[in-house]
Enzyme design. Structure first.
Site, PDB file in Angstrom:
ATOM      1  N   ASP A  12      10.035 -10.877   9.890  1.00  0.00           N
ATOM      2  CA  ASP A  12       9.878 -10.077   8.679  1.00  0.00           C
ATOM      3  C   ASP A  12      10.611  -8.943   8.815  1.00  0.00           C
ATOM      4  O   ASP A  12      11.450  -8.645   9.684  1.00  0.00           O
ATOM      5  CB  ASP A  12       8.114  -9.562   9.015  1.00  0.00           C
ATOM      6  CG  ASP A  12       7.492  -9.433   7.680  1.00  0.00           C
ATOM      7  OD1 ASP A  12       8.153  -9.366   6.641  1.00  0.00           O
ATOM      8  OD2 ASP A  12       6.335  -8.994   7.765  1.00  0.00           O
ATOM      9  N   THR A  21       1.272  -1.469  10.655  1.00  0.00           N
ATOM     10  CA  THR A  21       0.050  -1.684  11.563  1.00  0.00           C
ATOM     11  C   THR A  21       0.073  -2.565  12.687  1.00  0.00           C
ATOM     12  O   THR A  21      -0.586  -2.783  13.459  1.00  0.00           O
ATOM     13  CB  THR A  21      -1.117  -1.560  10.591  1.00  0.00           C
ATOM     14  OG1 THR A  21      -1.280  -2.616  10.100  1.00  0.00           O
ATOM     15  CG2 THR A  21      -1.161  -0.466   9.828  1.00  0.00           C
ATOM     16  N   HIS A  40      12.774  -4.046   1.446  1.00  0.00           N
ATOM     17  CA  HIS A  40      11.649  -5.104   1.263  1.00  0.00           C
ATOM     18  C   HIS A  40      11.644  -5.966   0.097  1.00  0.00           C
ATOM     19  O   HIS A  40      10.966  -7.046   0.348  1.00  0.00           O
ATOM     20  CB  HIS A  40      10.444  -3.891   1.218  1.00  0.00           C
ATOM     21  CG  HIS A  40       9.013  -4.612   1.452  1.00  0.00           C
ATOM     22  ND1 HIS A  40       8.531  -5.117   2.386  1.00  0.00           N
ATOM     23  CD2 HIS A  40       8.049  -4.792   0.277  1.00  0.00           C
ATOM     24  CE1 HIS A  40       7.549  -5.875   1.912  1.00  0.00           C
ATOM     25  NE2 HIS A  40       7.082  -5.523   0.762  1.00  0.00           N
ATOM     26  N   GLY A  91       7.639  25.949   5.787  1.00  0.00           N
ATOM     27  CA  GLY A  91       7.953  24.633   6.048  1.00  0.00           C
ATOM     28  C   GLY A  91       8.921  24.235   5.237  1.00  0.00           C
ATOM     29  O   GLY A  91       9.546  23.109   5.589  1.00  0.00           O
ATOM     30  N   THR A 140      -1.015  -7.821  10.643  1.00  0.00           N
ATOM     31  CA  THR A 140      -0.425  -9.164  10.296  1.00  0.00           C
ATOM     32  C   THR A 140       0.341 -10.209  11.518  1.00  0.00           C
ATOM     33  O   THR A 140      -0.107 -11.275  11.766  1.00  0.00           O
ATOM     34  CB  THR A 140       0.657  -9.027   8.818  1.00  0.00           C
ATOM     35  OG1 THR A 140      -0.073  -8.562   8.067  1.00  0.00           O
ATOM     36  CG2 THR A 140       1.050 -10.623   8.668  1.00  0.00           C
ATOM     37  N   ARG A 191      -5.564 -10.146   1.288  1.00  0.00           N
ATOM     38  CA  ARG A 191      -5.921  -8.785   1.630  1.00  0.00           C
ATOM     39  C   ARG A 191      -7.083  -8.003   1.066  1.00  0.00           C
ATOM     40  O   ARG A 191      -7.077  -8.281  -0.093  1.00  0.00           O
ATOM     41  CB  ARG A 191      -4.793  -8.031   1.501  1.00  0.00           C
ATOM     42  CG  ARG A 191      -3.365  -7.920   2.490  1.00  0.00           C
ATOM     43  CD  ARG A 191      -2.519  -6.742   2.229  1.00  0.00           C
ATOM     44  NE  ARG A 191      -1.063  -7.065   2.911  1.00  0.00           N
ATOM     45  CZ  ARG A 191      -1.169  -6.624   4.115  1.00  0.00           C
ATOM     46  NH1 ARG A 191      -2.058  -6.246   4.834  1.00  0.00           N
ATOM     47  NH2 ARG A 191      -0.017  -6.891   5.089  1.00  0.00           N
ATOM     48  N   ARG A 238       8.079  -0.757  -0.774  1.00  0.00           N
ATOM     49  CA  ARG A 238       6.727  -1.695  -0.772  1.00  0.00           C
ATOM     50  C   ARG A 238       6.099  -1.425  -2.194  1.00  0.00           C
ATOM     51  O   ARG A 238       5.661  -2.235  -2.770  1.00  0.00           O
ATOM     52  CB  ARG A 238       5.889  -1.399   0.214  1.00  0.00           C
ATOM     53  CG  ARG A 238       5.955  -2.012   1.547  1.00  0.00           C
ATOM     54  CD  ARG A 238       4.961  -1.828   2.441  1.00  0.00           C
ATOM     55  NE  ARG A 238       5.288  -0.527   2.861  1.00  0.00           N
ATOM     56  CZ  ARG A 238       4.563   0.076   4.305  1.00  0.00           C
ATOM     57  NH1 ARG A 238       3.823  -0.789   5.012  1.00  0.00           N
ATOM     58  NH2 ARG A 238       4.732   1.085   4.727  1.00  0.00           N
ATOM     59  N   GLN A 239       6.543  -0.254  -2.731  1.00  0.00           N
ATOM     60  CA  GLN A 239       6.132  -0.107  -4.309  1.00  0.00           C
ATOM     61  C   GLN A 239       7.580  -0.354  -5.363  1.00  0.00           C
ATOM     62  O   GLN A 239       7.882   0.426  -5.886  1.00  0.00           O
ATOM     63  CB  GLN A 239       5.693   1.296  -4.505  1.00  0.00           C
ATOM     64  CG  GLN A 239       4.570   1.850  -3.407  1.00  0.00           C
ATOM     65  CD  GLN A 239       4.052   3.418  -3.586  1.00  0.00           C
ATOM     66  OE1 GLN A 239       3.980   3.906  -4.598  1.00  0.00           O
ATOM     67  NE2 GLN A 239       4.307   4.016  -2.755  1.00  0.00           N
ATOM     68  N   LYS A 269      -2.024 -15.165   3.654  1.00  0.00           N
ATOM     69  CA  LYS A 269      -3.083 -14.209   4.054  1.00  0.00           C
ATOM     70  C   LYS A 269      -3.470 -13.622   2.566  1.00  0.00           C
ATOM     71  O   LYS A 269      -2.853 -13.574   1.683  1.00  0.00           O
ATOM     72  CB  LYS A 269      -2.540 -13.131   4.927  1.00  0.00           C
ATOM     73  CG  LYS A 269      -1.328 -12.061   4.187  1.00  0.00           C
ATOM     74  CD  LYS A 269      -0.670 -11.364   4.963  1.00  0.00           C
ATOM     75  CE  LYS A 269       0.281 -10.578   4.211  1.00  0.00           C
ATOM     76  NZ  LYS A 269       1.111  -9.496   5.208  1.00  0.00           N
TER      77      LYS A 269
END
Length: 313
Positions: free
Chosen positions: A221, A226, A133, A42, A229, A197, A99-100, A195
Protein backbone atom coordinates in the site's frame (compact mmCIF):
# COMPACT_ATOMS: atom_id res chain seq x y z
CA UNK A 1 30.93 32.21 -22.06
CA UNK A 2 29.90 28.59 -21.40
CA UNK A 3 26.87 27.93 -19.21
CA UNK A 4 28.15 27.18 -15.70
CA UNK A 5 25.82 25.26 -13.38
CA UNK A 6 26.21 26.65 -9.89
CA UNK A 7 25.94 24.33 -6.92
CA UNK A 8 22.44 23.72 -5.62
CA UNK A 9 21.53 24.42 -2.00
CA UNK A 10 19.44 22.13 0.18
CA UNK A 11 17.19 23.33 3.00
CA UNK A 12 14.89 21.49 5.39
CA UNK A 13 11.55 22.13 7.01
CA UNK A 14 11.68 21.39 10.74
CA UNK A 15 9.53 18.23 10.47
CA UNK A 16 11.88 16.55 7.99
CA UNK A 17 15.27 17.54 9.42
CA UNK A 18 16.58 14.00 9.97
CA UNK A 19 15.65 12.83 6.47
CA UNK A 20 16.98 16.07 4.95
CA UNK A 21 20.35 15.54 6.64
CA UNK A 22 20.55 12.04 5.18
CA UNK A 23 19.56 13.31 1.72
CA UNK A 24 22.15 16.08 1.88
CA UNK A 25 24.85 13.59 2.91
CA UNK A 26 23.94 11.28 0.05
CA UNK A 27 23.89 14.27 -2.31
CA UNK A 28 27.36 15.33 -1.15
CA UNK A 29 26.35 18.66 0.33
CA UNK A 30 25.51 20.17 3.69
CA UNK A 31 22.14 21.52 4.74
CA UNK A 32 21.70 25.25 4.24
CA UNK A 33 21.20 27.56 7.18
CA UNK A 34 17.57 28.46 7.81
CA UNK A 35 16.17 29.67 11.13
CA UNK A 36 12.51 29.55 12.12
CA UNK A 37 11.33 32.15 14.63
CA UNK A 38 8.11 31.52 16.54
CA UNK A 39 5.84 34.12 18.10
CA UNK A 40 4.11 33.48 21.41
CA UNK A 41 0.78 32.84 19.68
CA UNK A 42 2.26 30.07 17.52
CA UNK A 43 2.86 32.09 14.33
CA UNK A 44 6.25 31.26 12.82
CA UNK A 45 8.62 32.81 10.29
CA UNK A 46 11.43 30.99 8.43
CA UNK A 47 14.52 32.99 7.46
CA UNK A 48 17.35 31.99 5.11
CA UNK A 49 20.63 32.96 6.78
CA UNK A 50 22.69 32.79 3.58
CA UNK A 51 22.38 34.15 0.07
CA UNK A 52 20.34 32.07 -2.37
CA UNK A 53 20.17 34.64 -5.17
CA UNK A 54 20.31 33.05 -8.61
CA UNK A 55 20.67 29.48 -7.31
CA UNK A 56 18.58 26.32 -7.47
CA UNK A 57 17.35 25.39 -4.03
CA UNK A 58 15.72 22.18 -2.82
CA UNK A 59 13.33 22.55 0.11
CA UNK A 60 12.69 19.20 1.80
CA UNK A 61 9.50 18.79 3.77
CA UNK A 62 6.71 16.24 4.07
CA UNK A 63 3.29 17.82 4.50
CA UNK A 64 1.50 15.32 6.70
CA UNK A 65 -0.98 16.97 9.10
CA UNK A 66 -0.94 19.03 11.21
CA UNK A 67 -1.34 21.82 8.67
CA UNK A 68 1.71 23.60 10.14
CA UNK A 69 3.95 21.32 8.08
CA UNK A 70 2.30 22.49 4.86
CA UNK A 71 2.29 26.11 6.01
CA UNK A 72 6.00 25.99 6.82
CA UNK A 73 6.82 24.64 3.36
CA UNK A 74 4.72 27.37 1.72
CA UNK A 75 6.43 30.10 3.75
CA UNK A 76 9.89 28.75 2.89
CA UNK A 77 8.99 28.69 -0.81
CA UNK A 78 7.67 32.25 -0.64
CA UNK A 79 10.78 33.45 1.22
CA UNK A 80 13.01 31.82 -1.41
CA UNK A 81 11.07 33.47 -4.24
CA UNK A 82 11.44 36.89 -2.58
CA UNK A 83 15.16 36.20 -2.05
CA UNK A 84 15.55 35.76 -5.84
CA UNK A 85 16.27 32.04 -5.94
CA UNK A 86 16.38 30.97 -9.60
CA UNK A 87 14.73 27.55 -9.24
CA UNK A 88 12.70 26.46 -6.22
CA UNK A 89 12.11 22.71 -6.03
CA UNK A 90 9.75 21.46 -3.33
CA UNK A 91 10.91 17.98 -2.31
CA UNK A 92 7.90 16.37 -0.65
CA UNK A 93 8.64 12.76 0.34
CA UNK A 94 5.03 12.57 1.53
CA UNK A 95 2.42 14.72 -0.23
CA UNK A 96 -0.20 15.34 2.45
CA UNK A 97 -3.94 15.83 1.88
CA UNK A 98 -3.70 13.50 -1.13
CA UNK A 99 -6.65 11.35 -0.07
CA UNK A 100 -8.92 14.24 -0.99
CA UNK A 101 -8.20 13.97 -4.72
CA UNK A 102 -11.83 14.08 -5.91
CA UNK A 103 -15.37 14.84 -4.73
CA UNK A 104 -16.60 11.56 -3.30
CA UNK A 105 -19.80 13.19 -2.01
CA UNK A 106 -21.48 16.60 -2.39
CA UNK A 107 -20.12 19.78 -0.78
CA UNK A 108 -16.58 18.59 -0.01
CA UNK A 109 -13.26 20.11 -1.15
CA UNK A 110 -10.65 18.67 -3.47
CA UNK A 111 -7.82 19.36 -1.06
CA UNK A 112 -5.04 17.84 -3.20
CA UNK A 113 -5.83 20.31 -6.01
CA UNK A 114 -5.88 23.20 -3.53
CA UNK A 115 -2.49 22.20 -2.13
CA UNK A 116 -1.06 22.01 -5.65
CA UNK A 117 -2.29 25.52 -6.45
CA UNK A 118 -0.93 26.90 -3.17
CA UNK A 119 2.52 25.45 -3.87
CA UNK A 120 2.56 27.04 -7.31
CA UNK A 121 1.24 30.38 -6.00
CA UNK A 122 3.95 30.40 -3.34
CA UNK A 123 6.60 30.08 -6.07
CA UNK A 124 7.57 26.41 -6.46
CA UNK A 125 8.97 25.77 -9.94
CA UNK A 126 9.19 21.98 -9.61
CA UNK A 127 7.83 19.25 -7.34
CA UNK A 128 9.57 15.99 -6.39
CA UNK A 129 7.43 13.53 -4.46
CA UNK A 130 7.03 9.80 -3.89
CA UNK A 131 4.11 7.34 -4.12
CA UNK A 132 1.20 9.75 -4.42
CA UNK A 133 -2.06 8.37 -3.09
CA UNK A 134 -3.52 8.91 -6.57
CA UNK A 135 -1.37 9.21 -9.69
CA UNK A 136 -3.69 11.79 -11.26
CA UNK A 137 -2.65 14.38 -8.65
CA UNK A 138 0.28 15.10 -10.99
CA UNK A 139 -2.29 16.65 -13.34
CA UNK A 140 -3.27 19.22 -10.69
CA UNK A 141 0.06 20.99 -11.28
CA UNK A 142 1.09 23.27 -14.13
CA UNK A 143 4.74 22.84 -13.08
CA UNK A 144 6.89 19.73 -13.63
CA UNK A 145 6.29 16.90 -11.17
CA UNK A 146 8.76 14.06 -10.63
CA UNK A 147 6.71 11.24 -9.14
CA UNK A 148 9.09 8.63 -7.71
CA UNK A 149 8.21 5.06 -6.75
CA UNK A 150 9.33 3.47 -3.50
CA UNK A 151 9.38 0.14 -5.33
CA UNK A 152 13.02 0.94 -6.17
CA UNK A 153 13.66 0.62 -2.41
CA UNK A 154 11.27 -2.20 -1.51
CA UNK A 155 11.84 -4.65 -4.37
CA UNK A 156 15.52 -5.37 -3.55
CA UNK A 157 14.53 -5.94 0.08
CA UNK A 158 11.77 -8.38 -0.88
CA UNK A 159 14.04 -10.27 -3.27
CA UNK A 160 16.65 -10.67 -0.52
CA UNK A 161 14.05 -12.30 1.76
CA UNK A 162 13.81 -15.23 -0.71
CA UNK A 163 10.29 -16.09 0.45
CA UNK A 164 8.92 -19.32 -1.07
CA UNK A 165 5.36 -19.30 -2.45
CA UNK A 166 5.33 -15.50 -2.43
CA UNK A 167 1.99 -13.79 -3.06
CA UNK A 168 1.46 -10.03 -3.35
CA UNK A 169 -1.77 -8.65 -1.89
CA UNK A 170 -3.64 -5.37 -2.18
CA UNK A 171 -5.56 -4.28 0.95
CA UNK A 172 -8.28 -2.72 -1.23
CA UNK A 173 -9.51 -2.55 -4.84
CA UNK A 174 -7.86 0.83 -5.40
CA UNK A 175 -4.38 -0.60 -4.84
CA UNK A 176 -4.74 -3.48 -7.29
CA UNK A 177 -2.65 -1.73 -9.96
CA UNK A 178 0.22 -1.27 -7.50
CA UNK A 179 -0.01 -4.89 -6.33
CA UNK A 180 0.01 -6.16 -9.92
CA UNK A 181 3.15 -4.13 -10.69
CA UNK A 182 4.95 -5.69 -7.70
CA UNK A 183 3.77 -9.18 -8.64
CA UNK A 184 5.01 -8.70 -12.18
CA UNK A 185 8.46 -7.66 -10.94
CA UNK A 186 8.58 -10.58 -8.47
CA UNK A 187 6.81 -13.11 -10.75
CA UNK A 188 4.28 -13.96 -8.06
CA UNK A 189 0.51 -14.36 -7.65
CA UNK A 190 -1.87 -11.55 -6.63
CA UNK A 191 -4.80 -11.50 -4.21
CA UNK A 192 -7.06 -8.56 -3.38
CA UNK A 193 -9.00 -7.58 -0.28
CA UNK A 194 -12.44 -6.11 -0.78
CA UNK A 195 -13.48 -3.79 2.03
CA UNK A 196 -16.48 -1.64 2.85
CA UNK A 197 -16.16 1.37 5.15
CA UNK A 198 -18.79 2.60 7.60
CA UNK A 199 -16.91 5.94 7.62
CA UNK A 200 -13.33 7.19 7.23
CA UNK A 201 -10.84 4.87 8.98
CA UNK A 202 -13.62 2.45 10.05
CA UNK A 203 -14.05 -0.86 8.16
CA UNK A 204 -17.46 -2.52 8.35
CA UNK A 205 -16.70 -5.60 6.23
CA UNK A 206 -13.71 -7.23 4.49
CA UNK A 207 -13.53 -10.16 2.09
CA UNK A 208 -10.61 -11.85 0.30
CA UNK A 209 -10.48 -12.39 -3.46
CA UNK A 210 -7.96 -15.15 -4.18
CA UNK A 211 -6.25 -18.05 -2.42
CA UNK A 212 -3.52 -17.55 0.20
CA UNK A 213 -3.33 -21.06 1.67
CA UNK A 214 0.30 -22.11 2.09
CA UNK A 215 1.54 -18.71 0.84
CA UNK A 216 3.87 -16.08 2.24
CA UNK A 217 1.87 -12.92 1.66
CA UNK A 218 3.13 -9.35 1.27
CA UNK A 219 0.52 -6.60 1.45
CA UNK A 220 1.42 -3.50 -0.58
CA UNK A 221 0.00 0.00 0.00
CA UNK A 222 1.06 3.64 -0.35
CA UNK A 223 0.39 4.63 3.26
CA UNK A 224 -0.61 3.24 6.64
CA UNK A 225 -2.70 5.53 8.86
CA UNK A 226 -4.59 3.79 11.69
CA UNK A 227 -3.35 0.36 10.52
CA UNK A 228 -6.92 -0.95 10.73
CA UNK A 229 -7.01 -2.21 7.13
CA UNK A 230 -3.59 -3.87 7.26
CA UNK A 231 -4.09 -5.66 10.57
CA UNK A 232 -7.59 -6.83 9.65
CA UNK A 233 -6.31 -8.10 6.28
CA UNK A 234 -3.37 -9.87 7.92
CA UNK A 235 -5.59 -11.61 10.46
CA UNK A 236 -8.03 -12.64 7.70
CA UNK A 237 -5.23 -14.10 5.57
CA UNK A 238 -3.77 -16.07 8.46
CA UNK A 239 -7.25 -17.48 9.11
CA UNK A 240 -7.37 -18.52 5.43
CA UNK A 241 -4.14 -20.52 5.78
CA UNK A 242 -1.34 -18.10 4.91
CA UNK A 243 2.11 -19.07 6.26
CA UNK A 244 3.08 -15.46 7.01
CA UNK A 245 1.90 -11.93 6.28
CA UNK A 246 4.10 -8.88 5.87
CA UNK A 247 3.17 -5.38 4.75
CA UNK A 248 4.96 -2.75 2.70
CA UNK A 249 3.70 0.82 3.08
CA UNK A 250 5.64 3.81 1.81
CA UNK A 251 4.36 6.44 4.24
CA UNK A 252 4.09 5.53 7.97
CA UNK A 253 1.47 7.98 9.24
CA UNK A 254 0.59 5.58 12.09
CA UNK A 255 -1.93 7.72 13.94
CA UNK A 256 -4.24 6.91 16.85
CA UNK A 257 -3.66 3.43 18.28
CA UNK A 258 -1.91 2.16 15.13
CA UNK A 259 1.17 0.90 17.01
CA UNK A 260 -1.01 -1.06 19.44
CA UNK A 261 -2.92 -2.63 16.53
CA UNK A 262 0.35 -3.63 14.86
CA UNK A 263 1.76 -5.18 18.03
CA UNK A 264 -1.45 -7.18 18.60
CA UNK A 265 -1.85 -8.28 14.98
CA UNK A 266 -0.55 -11.32 13.11
CA UNK A 267 1.59 -9.15 10.84
CA UNK A 268 5.16 -10.41 10.90
CA UNK A 269 6.60 -7.00 10.01
CA UNK A 270 5.65 -3.65 8.53
CA UNK A 271 8.25 -2.25 6.11
CA UNK A 272 8.14 1.52 5.57
CA UNK A 273 10.32 4.40 4.38
CA UNK A 274 11.47 7.40 6.41
CA UNK A 275 9.30 9.83 4.40
CA UNK A 276 7.58 10.60 7.72
CA UNK A 277 9.43 10.28 11.04
CA UNK A 278 8.08 7.58 13.34
CA UNK A 279 6.45 8.78 16.54
CA UNK A 280 7.13 5.53 18.43
CA UNK A 281 9.40 2.52 18.23
CA UNK A 282 8.03 -0.91 17.40
CA UNK A 283 9.74 -4.25 16.91
CA UNK A 284 7.40 -4.92 14.00
CA UNK A 285 8.28 -1.76 12.03
CA UNK A 286 11.34 -1.82 9.76
CA UNK A 287 12.42 1.47 8.16
CA UNK A 288 14.21 1.62 4.79
CA UNK A 289 15.68 5.01 3.94
CA UNK A 290 14.56 6.90 0.82
CA UNK A 291 17.44 9.41 1.16
CA UNK A 292 19.59 7.86 -1.57
CA UNK A 293 16.66 7.82 -4.01
CA UNK A 294 15.87 11.49 -3.50
CA UNK A 295 19.53 12.54 -3.54
CA UNK A 296 20.10 10.80 -6.89
CA UNK A 297 17.03 12.38 -8.46
CA UNK A 298 17.86 15.84 -7.09
CA UNK A 299 21.39 15.58 -8.49
CA UNK A 300 20.10 14.58 -11.93
CA UNK A 301 17.43 17.27 -11.93
CA UNK A 302 19.99 19.93 -11.06
CA UNK A 303 22.35 18.78 -13.84
CA UNK A 304 19.52 18.36 -16.39
CA UNK A 305 19.97 14.59 -16.71
CA UNK A 306 17.30 11.96 -17.30
CA UNK A 307 15.77 10.38 -14.20
CA UNK A 308 13.95 7.56 -16.02
CA UNK A 309 16.36 4.99 -14.58
CA UNK A 310 14.86 5.71 -11.13
CA UNK A 311 11.47 4.32 -12.13
CA UNK A 312 10.85 0.61 -11.58
CA UNK A 313 7.09 0.78 -12.17
Amino acid sequence: MPNVITEAKIFSCTQSTELAKNIATAYGASLGNVITSTYSDGEFQPSYEESIRGTRIFIIGSTNPSSENLMELLLMIDAAKRASARHITAVMPYFGWARQDRKDKPRVPIAAKLVAKMLEAAGATRIITMDLHADQIQGFFEKPVDHLFASTIFLPYLKNLNLPNLTIASPDMGGSKRAYAYSKALESDVVICYKQRAKANVISHMELIGNVEGKNVVLVDDMVDTAGTLTKAADLMMERGALSVRAICTHPILSGDAYKKLDNSKLEELIVTDSIPLTQKSNKVRVLSCAELFANVMHKVHHNKSISSQFVM
